[in-house]
Design an enzyme around this catalytic site. Structure first.
Site, PDB file in Angstrom:
ATOM      1  N   SER A 307      65.269   9.637  13.755  1.00  0.00           N
ATOM      2  CA  SER A 307      64.446   8.578  13.161  1.00  0.00           C
ATOM      3  C   SER A 307      64.508   8.566  11.639  1.00  0.00           C
ATOM      4  O   SER A 307      64.619   9.618  10.995  1.00  0.00           O
ATOM      5  CB  SER A 307      62.984   8.750  13.589  1.00  0.00           C
ATOM      6  OG  SER A 307      62.844   8.618  14.988  1.00  0.00           O
ATOM      7  N   HIS A 355      55.557   7.791  16.900  1.00  0.00           N
ATOM      8  CA  HIS A 355      56.069   8.791  17.836  1.00  0.00           C
ATOM      9  C   HIS A 355      55.039   9.876  18.138  1.00  0.00           C
ATOM     10  O   HIS A 355      54.906  10.310  19.298  1.00  0.00           O
ATOM     11  CB  HIS A 355      57.359   9.409  17.301  1.00  0.00           C
ATOM     12  CG  HIS A 355      58.523   8.470  17.335  1.00  0.00           C
ATOM     13  ND1 HIS A 355      59.051   7.983  18.527  1.00  0.00           N
ATOM     14  CD2 HIS A 355      59.263   7.905  16.351  1.00  0.00           C
ATOM     15  CE1 HIS A 355      60.061   7.184  18.265  1.00  0.00           C
ATOM     16  NE2 HIS A 355      60.208   7.109  16.954  1.00  0.00           N
TER      17      HIS A 355
END
Length: 423
Positions: A307, A355
């Protein structure tokens, strides 16, 4: 006999729909001729007052078509109408609530519920009943969101849009579809256009992400917007947990067989519809994809992201440690992910909030992982793996939502502690 009846009913339904469609089109033409001089406000009030299905559908089509052709100033005037003319009437809410409190009954509750719901919600429902109405309403909210900064009074209208969309686009209505090199060109073009993390530069670039056996892409779709992805995730099947997006997307990389992979890497998640901002899809998407991949490839052991860290450099410039040494990028990123918090105690970084809120943990931080222009601008090229440990997701999620706890590996905590001592 049963089959015969069903067959007959199918014919009846088909001809009924056909006749209704033909009649509706004629009615729309006639209504359009009559409505040339009427404002959109007048048409909206007529739609709220109509009871006929055909006349209501014709009005809804006309309103949506006329809205789409409006100038920005005219759209502002329309949202002003929705805000001030179709909101709740506080006195009616108070009166009906008082009546319900005095005599709780089905009728008094119905009256209170009706008074508490803005009429613009019913207008949106009626507009949504026509083919294509859902997509046009999503586009309408996209316009509204762009206007809110200059017109904060429109905020209640957005509250109503979000309330309706949360129901219309809940998980029960969403369809998970694989997207691959054989998908319709219309869908593939939209994947290129909507990719928000790692730009797709060409059709060859798209092919590298979709065609190989060790690559996957999945998207959520809604039946009312069948050719419009709402969100999609790109997945790489790898041996081991990757530390560079360049390696994942390299043209000359070595392809592996899916059965030889031990890791599924979610390296790009893109929301596609600006008008659905704030409607959560990512949580359900990742969990569904993890479930499907676990079923199809049971040897997979790791489910991780690679990410971006979009807020790192802005934070670093404003309040971060007083160092510009690039060999500190990894440690500073770890400190930022663990320690940089908003006033509500949650992480500053939006990807981290997403997340961690889904139950993932911060597994590792990698310097020089995204050397693209955007990657360097956001975080000096630093990226992070969030690990989805299926046995810990529920526990991690509960800790995060209850007290903002950021779950991270020992390696990441050690990096962050190093920066903390040097501050």
């Amino acid at each position: 006999m049963v089959a015969e009846c069903r067959h007959g009913n199918t014919h009846v339904s088909f001809f009924s729909d056909l006749i209704s469609t033909v009649f509706e089109r004629r009615y729309r033409r006639a209504l359009s001729d009559q409505a040339d001089g009427r404002s959109l406000r007048e048409l909206a009030m007529d739609l709220l007052g109509t009871r006929g299905e055909v006349s209501g559908s014709a009005l809804a089509h006309m309103i949506l078509d006329r809205y789409a052709a409006m100038s920005t100033d005219d759209k502002i005037a329309f949202f002003d109408f929705l805000t001030h003319d179709l909101g709740i009437v506080a006195e009616d809410v108070q009166m009906t609530l008082h009546a319900y409190q005095n005599v709780p009954s089905k009728d008094s509750y119905r009256a209170f519920a009706a008074a508490s719901e803005p009429r613009r919600q019913e207008l949106a429902r009626r507009l949504n009943q026509v083919p294509g109405g859902t997509a046009q309403l999503v586009a309408m909210r996209r316009d509204l969101l762009r206007m809110l900064a200059d017109h904060p009074a429109f905020a209640p209208v957005d509250v109503d849009f979000k309330h309706l969309f949360s129901s219309w686009f809940n998980r029960g209505f969403l369809v998970l579809r694989p997207i691959n090199w054989s998908s319709p060109a219309e869908i593939l073009e939209k994947i290129i256009a909507y990719e928000a993390v790692h730009a797709i530069d060409s059709w060859d670039d798209l092919r590298r992400r979709l065609q190989p056996a060790d690559r996957r892409c999945f998207g959520f779709f809604h039946p009312a917007m069948a050719d419009e992805p709402l969100i999609f995730v790109e997945v790489a099947l790898t041996r081991g947990i990757p530390n560079s997006v360049q390696d994942l997307l390299a043209d000359a990389r070595t392809e592996i067989e899916p059965e030889d992979a031990d890791t599924a890497v979610f390296y790009s998640i893109s929301n596609c519809q600006a008008g659905l901002a704030g409607i959560s899809f990512g949580n359900s998407l990742i969990k569904q994809v993890v479930s499907d991949l676990s079923r199809d490839l049971p040897q997979l052991k790791n489910f991780v992201t690679l990410s971006p860290i979009p807020g790192l450099n802005k934070w670093r410039e404003a309040t971060g440690p007083e160092t510009t040494a690039t060999d500190q990028d990894q440690a500073i990123a770890a400190f930022y992910l663990l320690e940089a918090k908003r006033a509500d105690g949650l992480p500053v970084d939006p990807v981290a909030r997403f997340h961690l809120g889904n139950g993932a943990m911060i597994h590792a931080v990698h310097a020089h992982a995204d050397l693209s222009e955007n990657g360097m601008k956001q975080s000096n090229g630093t990226m992070v793996n969030y690990l989805y440990d299926l046995s810990q997701i529920a526990k991690n999620h509960e800790q995060f939502v209850s007290d903002g706890s950021v779950i991270a590996s020992t390696e990441v905590r050690t990096l962050a502690a190093t920066v903390h001592r040097e501050k």
